[in-house]
Design a protein around this motif. Structure first.
Motif, PDB file in Angstrom:
ATOM      1  N   LYS A 115       0.761  -1.183  -0.018  1.00  0.00           N
ATOM      2  CA  LYS A 115       0.095  -0.028  -0.032  1.00  0.00           C
ATOM      3  C   LYS A 115       0.761   1.294  -0.094  1.00  0.00           C
ATOM      4  N   LYS A 252     -10.394   5.949 -10.527  1.00  0.00           N
ATOM      5  CA  LYS A 252      -8.952   5.888  -9.847  1.00  0.00           C
ATOM      6  C   LYS A 252      -9.141   4.807  -8.842  1.00  0.00           C
ATOM      7  N   GLU A 253     -10.268   5.085  -7.865  1.00  0.00           N
ATOM      8  CA  GLU A 253     -10.358   4.477  -6.641  1.00  0.00           C
ATOM      9  C   GLU A 253     -10.617   2.970  -6.950  1.00  0.00           C
ATOM     10  N   LYS A 254     -11.319   2.514  -7.984  1.00  0.00           N
ATOM     11  CA  LYS A 254     -11.536   1.118  -8.314  1.00  0.00           C
ATOM     12  C   LYS A 254     -10.168   0.763  -8.913  1.00  0.00           C
ATOM     13  N   LYS A 256      -7.149   1.568  -8.257  1.00  0.00           N
ATOM     14  CA  LYS A 256      -6.259   1.290  -7.030  1.00  0.00           C
ATOM     15  C   LYS A 256      -6.609   0.139  -6.257  1.00  0.00           C
ATOM     16  N   GLU A 257      -7.808  -0.069  -6.125  1.00  0.00           N
ATOM     17  CA  GLU A 257      -8.193  -1.352  -5.556  1.00  0.00           C
ATOM     18  C   GLU A 257      -7.899  -2.759  -6.075  1.00  0.00           C
ATOM     19  N   GLU A 258      -8.139  -2.558  -7.572  1.00  0.00           N
ATOM     20  CA  GLU A 258      -7.717  -3.881  -8.305  1.00  0.00           C
ATOM     21  C   GLU A 258      -6.399  -4.226  -8.279  1.00  0.00           C
ATOM     22  N   TYR A 259      -5.625  -2.825  -8.542  1.00  0.00           N
ATOM     23  CA  TYR A 259      -4.075  -3.270  -8.600  1.00  0.00           C
ATOM     24  C   TYR A 259      -3.610  -3.627  -7.240  1.00  0.00           C
ATOM     25  N   LEU A 260      -4.016  -2.956  -6.281  1.00  0.00           N
ATOM     26  CA  LEU A 260      -3.603  -3.344  -4.713  1.00  0.00           C
ATOM     27  C   LEU A 260      -3.807  -4.878  -4.496  1.00  0.00           C
ATOM     28  N   THR A 261      -4.961  -5.397  -5.072  1.00  0.00           N
ATOM     29  CA  THR A 261      -5.149  -6.772  -4.769  1.00  0.00           C
ATOM     30  C   THR A 261      -4.373  -7.456  -5.616  1.00  0.00           C
ATOM     31  N   GLN A 264      -0.823  -7.206  -3.838  1.00  0.00           N
ATOM     32  CA  GLN A 264      -0.781  -7.889  -2.478  1.00  0.00           C
ATOM     33  C   GLN A 264      -0.703  -9.382  -2.708  1.00  0.00           C
TER      34      GLN A 264
END
Length: 288
Positions: A115, A252-254, A256-261, A264
């Motif tokens: 993150k 952007k938030e979506k 970020k969510e997908e990229y972080l998943t 990670q």
């Protein structure tokens, strides 16, 4: 009472000591202290359903502190009785400690670090590479009036329903209010009281015959009676949106969510691989 006991254990297991320095103490039992900051931290980390219960019943906070005292007393009693030396209890403590350490390691050394390292540049690159995932499909907003036809209806009944639908359509073409007629004549209980309002929908969300008619109408147009397994529909399209590419700023938030998943998951697999090289692992699954 049983619910409160379970709730307090969920919140405070593993937190019977080590209070925050210089903080107000809410309760003290022997060597254990519960501070205000620690208590609030545990509430903040609680599952959403527990947070909701406490938000609606703030008086439960006092009860939870009392339950913390009880848990602490029982823990001291168990130590006095030598239960912490019992082989079964020792094994349970080891397993609980292992799970807490594993969770802390994942959060601070693996997932948490991902993150902190994510930049806007990386997110934009991910967006450009997966643009097709961030498209808004073609959609229409429409109303309808349904004149129901039973599945086993006779030709006479079908014709009667079609005729009724056509009569309603003619009223609409002469300027009658669609919502008013929907409330008066529609057999669709889900939209009748809303004036036949269906909201926005995309292709493949409706029955084929209904979809084909709706997506060929221009805003304001009223369809011929459309036959589906439910009966005859009179459709009015209110708005038609073409498919479009959503901008990076919009999603952007979506992104970020997908990229972080994704990152990670990669970090998790890498960490497991490195730990397996460092510590000997042996599986004897045949013994199951």
């Amino acid at each position: 009472m049983r619910f409160l006991a379970i709730l307090s254990i969920c919140l405070f297991v593993g937190f019977l000591g080590n209070a925050y320095a210089g903080d107000e103490v809410l309760a003290e039992v022997g060597p254990y202290k519960l501070t205000k900051k620690e208590f609030e931290a545990q509430l903040e980390a609680a599952p959403p359903q527990i947070k909701m219960i406490i938000a609606h019943q703030p008086e439960l906070k006092k009860e939870l502190v009392k339950r913390w005292v009880e848990i602490s007393l029982f823990a001291l009693g168990a130590q006095k009785a030598g239960l912490d030396k019992d082989p079964v209890v020792k094994r349970q403590i080891e397993e609980a400690t292992k799970q807490i350490l594993a969770q802390a390691y994942l959060e601070k050394e693996v997932l948490g670090k991902v993150k902190q390292q994510v930049s806007d540049k990386e997110l934009r690159a991910y967006y450009e590479k997966h643009k097709d995932k961030f498209q808004e499909p073609e959609q229409v907003r429409a109303r309808h009036i349904l004149i129901a036809v039973p599945q086993n209806a006779s030709k006479k009944e079908v014709e009667k329903a079609r005729k009724k639908a056509e009569e309603i359509r003619q009223k609409l073409l002469k300027g009658a209010d669609f919502a008013k007629l929907a409330k008066e004549y529609s057999d669709d209980p889900g939209t009748k009281e809303k004036g036949g309002e269906l909201g926005f929908f995309t292709r493949s969300q409706m029955i084929k015959e209904f979809e084909e008619a709706a997506f060929t109408l221009k805003p304001g147009e009223i369809s011929e009676p459309v036959r589906t397994p439910f009966g005859f529909h009179i459709i009015q399209v209110e708005e038609h949106k073409k498919a479009r590419q959503k901008s990076f700023e919009e999603v952007k938030e979506k992104v970020k969510e997908e990229y972080l998943t994704q990152k990670q998951q990669e970090a998790l697999e890498k960490a497991l691989s490195e730990l397996k090289k460092k510590y000997k692992t042996k599986l004897n699954l045949e013994n199951l």
